[in-house]
Scaffold this motif. Structure first.
Motif, PDB file in Angstrom:
ATOM      1  N   LEU A   1      -5.313 -54.556  45.290  1.00 49.91           N
ATOM      2  CA  LEU A   1      -5.422 -53.147  45.722  1.00 49.91           C
ATOM      3  C   LEU A   1      -6.214 -52.761  47.024  1.00 49.91           C
ATOM      4  O   LEU A   1      -7.587 -53.273  46.998  1.00 49.91           O
ATOM      5  N   LEU A   2      -5.834 -51.984  47.956  1.00 51.57           N
ATOM      6  CA  LEU A   2      -6.631 -51.529  49.310  1.00 51.57           C
ATOM      7  C   LEU A   2      -6.844 -50.079  48.825  1.00 51.57           C
ATOM      8  O   LEU A   2      -6.258 -49.309  48.111  1.00 51.57           O
ATOM      9  N   PHE A   3      -8.178 -49.858  49.406  1.00 47.15           N
ATOM     10  CA  PHE A   3      -8.807 -48.478  49.232  1.00 47.15           C
ATOM     11  C   PHE A   3      -9.040 -47.626  50.511  1.00 47.15           C
ATOM     12  O   PHE A   3      -9.182 -48.438  51.689  1.00 47.15           O
ATOM     13  N   ALA A   4      -9.029 -46.468  50.317  1.00 44.58           N
ATOM     14  CA  ALA A   4      -9.419 -45.311  51.755  1.00 44.58           C
ATOM     15  C   ALA A   4      -9.974 -44.105  50.930  1.00 44.58           C
ATOM     16  O   ALA A   4      -9.537 -43.948  49.605  1.00 44.58           O
TER      17      ALA A   4
ATOM     18  N   GLY B   1      -9.324 -49.670  57.557  1.00 48.28           N
ATOM     19  CA  GLY B   1      -8.296 -50.164  57.960  1.00 48.28           C
ATOM     20  C   GLY B   1      -7.756 -51.503  57.516  1.00 48.28           C
ATOM     21  O   GLY B   1      -8.323 -52.060  56.539  1.00 48.28           O
ATOM     22  N   ILE B   2      -6.947 -52.138  58.284  1.00 52.62           N
ATOM     23  CA  ILE B   2      -6.352 -53.462  57.831  1.00 52.62           C
ATOM     24  C   ILE B   2      -6.748 -54.309  59.035  1.00 52.62           C
ATOM     25  O   ILE B   2      -6.274 -54.077  60.310  1.00 52.62           O
TER      26      ILE B   2
ATOM     27  N   PHE C   1       3.098 -52.305  49.473  1.00 56.45           N
ATOM     28  CA  PHE C   1       1.690 -52.559  48.601  1.00 56.45           C
ATOM     29  C   PHE C   1       1.189 -51.186  48.563  1.00 56.45           C
ATOM     30  O   PHE C   1       1.631 -50.305  49.277  1.00 56.45           O
ATOM     31  N   ASP C   2       0.179 -51.178  47.720  1.00 52.86           N
ATOM     32  CA  ASP C   2      -0.395 -49.695  47.501  1.00 52.86           C
ATOM     33  C   ASP C   2      -1.978 -49.489  47.809  1.00 52.86           C
ATOM     34  O   ASP C   2      -2.498 -50.610  48.045  1.00 52.86           O
ATOM     35  N   ILE C   3      -2.037 -48.474  48.739  1.00 56.19           N
ATOM     36  CA  ILE C   3      -3.384 -48.200  48.940  1.00 56.19           C
ATOM     37  C   ILE C   3      -3.932 -46.885  48.344  1.00 56.19           C
ATOM     38  O   ILE C   3      -3.361 -45.808  48.440  1.00 56.19           O
TER      39      ILE C   3
ATOM     40  N   PRO D   1      -4.648 -43.453  59.453  1.00 58.73           N
ATOM     41  CA  PRO D   1      -4.709 -42.199  59.906  1.00 58.73           C
ATOM     42  C   PRO D   1      -5.135 -41.121  59.056  1.00 58.73           C
ATOM     43  O   PRO D   1      -5.280 -41.102  57.673  1.00 58.73           O
ATOM     44  N   THR D   2      -5.771 -39.964  59.561  1.00 54.32           N
ATOM     45  CA  THR D   2      -6.423 -38.847  58.585  1.00 54.32           C
ATOM     46  C   THR D   2      -5.433 -38.354  57.621  1.00 54.32           C
ATOM     47  O   THR D   2      -5.524 -38.034  56.482  1.00 54.32           O
ATOM     48  N   SER D   3      -4.347 -38.176  58.595  1.00 60.57           N
ATOM     49  CA  SER D   3      -3.103 -37.465  57.427  1.00 60.57           C
ATOM     50  C   SER D   3      -2.586 -38.164  56.351  1.00 60.57           C
ATOM     51  O   SER D   3      -2.153 -37.652  55.258  1.00 60.57           O
ATOM     52  N   MET D   4      -2.830 -39.562  56.564  1.00 57.01           N
ATOM     53  CA  MET D   4      -2.682 -40.529  55.012  1.00 57.01           C
ATOM     54  C   MET D   4      -3.628 -40.246  54.142  1.00 57.01           C
ATOM     55  O   MET D   4      -3.374 -40.620  53.011  1.00 57.01           O
ATOM     56  N   GLN D   5      -4.782 -39.734  54.658  1.00 60.41           N
ATOM     57  CA  GLN D   5      -5.956 -40.080  53.593  1.00 60.41           C
ATOM     58  C   GLN D   5      -6.392 -38.615  52.750  1.00 60.41           C
ATOM     59  O   GLN D   5      -7.521 -38.346  52.716  1.00 60.41           O
ATOM     60  N   ASN D   6      -5.037 -38.337  52.031  1.00 61.67           N
ATOM     61  CA  ASN D   6      -5.472 -37.231  50.920  1.00 61.67           C
ATOM     62  C   ASN D   6      -5.437 -37.998  49.473  1.00 61.67           C
ATOM     63  O   ASN D   6      -4.524 -39.182  49.570  1.00 61.67           O
ATOM     64  N   PRO D   7      -6.213 -37.550  48.957  1.00 60.12           N
ATOM     65  CA  PRO D   7      -6.475 -38.379  47.420  1.00 60.12           C
ATOM     66  C   PRO D   7      -5.034 -38.600  46.890  1.00 60.12           C
ATOM     67  O   PRO D   7      -4.348 -37.635  46.856  1.00 60.12           O
ATOM     68  N   GLY D   8      -4.877 -39.765  46.459  1.00 61.21           N
ATOM     69  CA  GLY D   8      -3.645 -40.285  45.721  1.00 61.21           C
ATOM     70  C   GLY D   8      -3.403 -41.639  45.858  1.00 61.21           C
ATOM     71  O   GLY D   8      -4.064 -42.409  46.747  1.00 61.21           O
ATOM     72  N   LEU D   9      -2.410 -41.957  45.532  1.00 54.79           N
ATOM     73  CA  LEU D   9      -1.592 -43.295  45.932  1.00 54.79           C
ATOM     74  C   LEU D   9      -0.507 -43.269  47.056  1.00 54.79           C
ATOM     75  O   LEU D   9       0.265 -42.455  47.123  1.00 54.79           O
ATOM     76  N   VAL D  10      -1.079 -44.043  48.018  1.00 54.36           N
ATOM     77  CA  VAL D  10      -0.343 -44.257  49.151  1.00 54.36           C
ATOM     78  C   VAL D  10       0.553 -45.738  49.114  1.00 54.36           C
ATOM     79  O   VAL D  10      -0.079 -46.678  48.912  1.00 54.36           O
TER      80      VAL D  10
END
Length: 361
Positions: free
Chosen positions: A25-28, A37-38, A117-119, A88-97
């Motif tokens: 699992l990847l984290f942000a 990032g990746i 895959f999940d971040i 991106p900042t718009s992606m980094q809202n708490p939760g599963l991406v």
């Protein structure tokens, strides 16, 4: 002392197949600002892949907020399949991406994408940090603008590619048509060459026959010339023979006329002789009759004409007398007489040149 580098905040990720998932699992966090990032490496069966000219995107969907978008990877070493991007900042809202990596050609055609895959975006710990962790919405907008421009460029490139392909197809058709025409022309050339060779063979054969015929004609002409010479010689001989024939005919005609005249004269003499013979026969018959009539019953007793007639009669009655004169006629046997032309030769008489007298015997 080592400096902090990308390996601190970029998660290394290697994709060796489209169906491969990241192993963990990847984290942000919202506190990341152009940090996490990746660090992506693309392989194919473990071998390095040249991705030059490709576009690599991170497609994401925040399951908490429902927001979704893409983030463009920057090429680190495209020839070796090395790319990187930050979240991106718009992606980094708490939760599963939920995310996946998309690889595109220059034309914009998707090559393939990885499995999802999940971040996990963790919650903010300090608000003051989250205020600083903004990588500007304008950066995302700029990326969208660049992507739209890229799509336009891709569209134009595709149109150019289609036009080029159409031109290539048209050129290929022209080439194929020209090749067909070339093959047809080559076939016609080969056919014409075959016909030429056949005609040349026939011409050579005819020429050979002509030469042989010319030799035959020359031989025939020589024979004709020789025959003409012989004909001229023969004609000259014929003319000479004709002259001789005419001359000989004239000569023979003269001789024939002479012989005819002589024959006519001989015939006249023969007729005269026959007439004389008849007269002599009549005279002889008369003489015999007269002699017989004058013989007395008792025979001859004395001389006189009666005695001469009796002697003449006795000679006529004998078969061996020579020739004698009696009653104006010369009497003889037929075998004692020969005619030579108009002359009569008596073998039973002698001529005396001195006295000019004939003695009968």
């Amino acid at each position: 002392m080592a400096k902090m580098n990308d390996s601190w905040f970029l998660h290394p990720l290697t994709l060796d197949a489209a169906d491969q998932r990241p192993p963990e699992l990847l984290f942000a966090t919202p506190e990341d600002a152009r940090g996490r990032g990746i660090d992506l490496t693309i392989r194919n069966g473990g071998e390095v892949v040249d991705t030059t000219g490709c576009t690599v995107l991170l497609a994401w969907h925040n399951l908490n907020t429902g927001e979704k978008s893409t983030r463009k990877f920057d090429a680190v070493d495209a020839a070796k399949g090395r790319w990187k991007c930050t979240y991106p900042t718009s992606m980094q809202n708490p939760g599963l991406v939920r995310a996946r990596i998309v690889v595109m050609l220059e034309s914009g055609e998707t090559i393939t994408s990885s499995r999802e895959f999940d971040i996990k975006v963790e919650h903010v710990i300090a608000n003051d940090l989250s205020e600083q962790a903004k990588d500007d919405l304008s950066a995302f907008q700029q990326a969208a603008l660049e992507l739209n421009k890229l799509n336009d460029d891709v569209k134009k490139a595709e149109e150019a590619r289609v036009a080029a392909e159409t031109a290539r197809a048209s050129a290929e058709r022209s080439r194929a048509s020209a090749e067909t025409a070339r093959k047809s022309a080559e076939t016609a050339r080969v056919t014409a060459e075959t016909s030429r060779a056949t005609a040349e063979t026939a011409r050579a054969s005819v020429e050979t026959a002509r030469v042989e015929a010319e030799k035959g004609r020359a031989t025939a002409e020589d024979a004709r010339a020789e025959a003409e010479k012989e004909r001229v010689i023969a004609e000259e001989g014929r003319v000479e023979a004709e002259k001789e024939r005419v001359s000989e005919f004239a000569r023979l005609k003269g001789e024939s006329e002479s012989a005819t005249s002589a024959a006519n004269a001989a015939a006249e003499r023969a007729n005269t002789a026959a007439t004389n013979a008849e007269t002599a026969a009549e005279t002889a018959s008369s003489l015999i009759n007269s002699a017989i009539g004058s013989i007395p019953q008792g025979g001859f007793t004395g001389g006189g004409s009666g005695a001469g007639d009796a002697d003449s009669l006795a000679k006529i009655l004998r078969s061996d007398y020579g020739c004698f004169h009696s009653g104006g006629t010369i009497w003889t046997q037929p075998e004692h007489v020969e005619f030579e032309g108009s002359n009569c030769v008596l073998s039973c008489a002698e001529y005396d040149e001195e006295t000019k007298t004939i003695t009968l015997g």
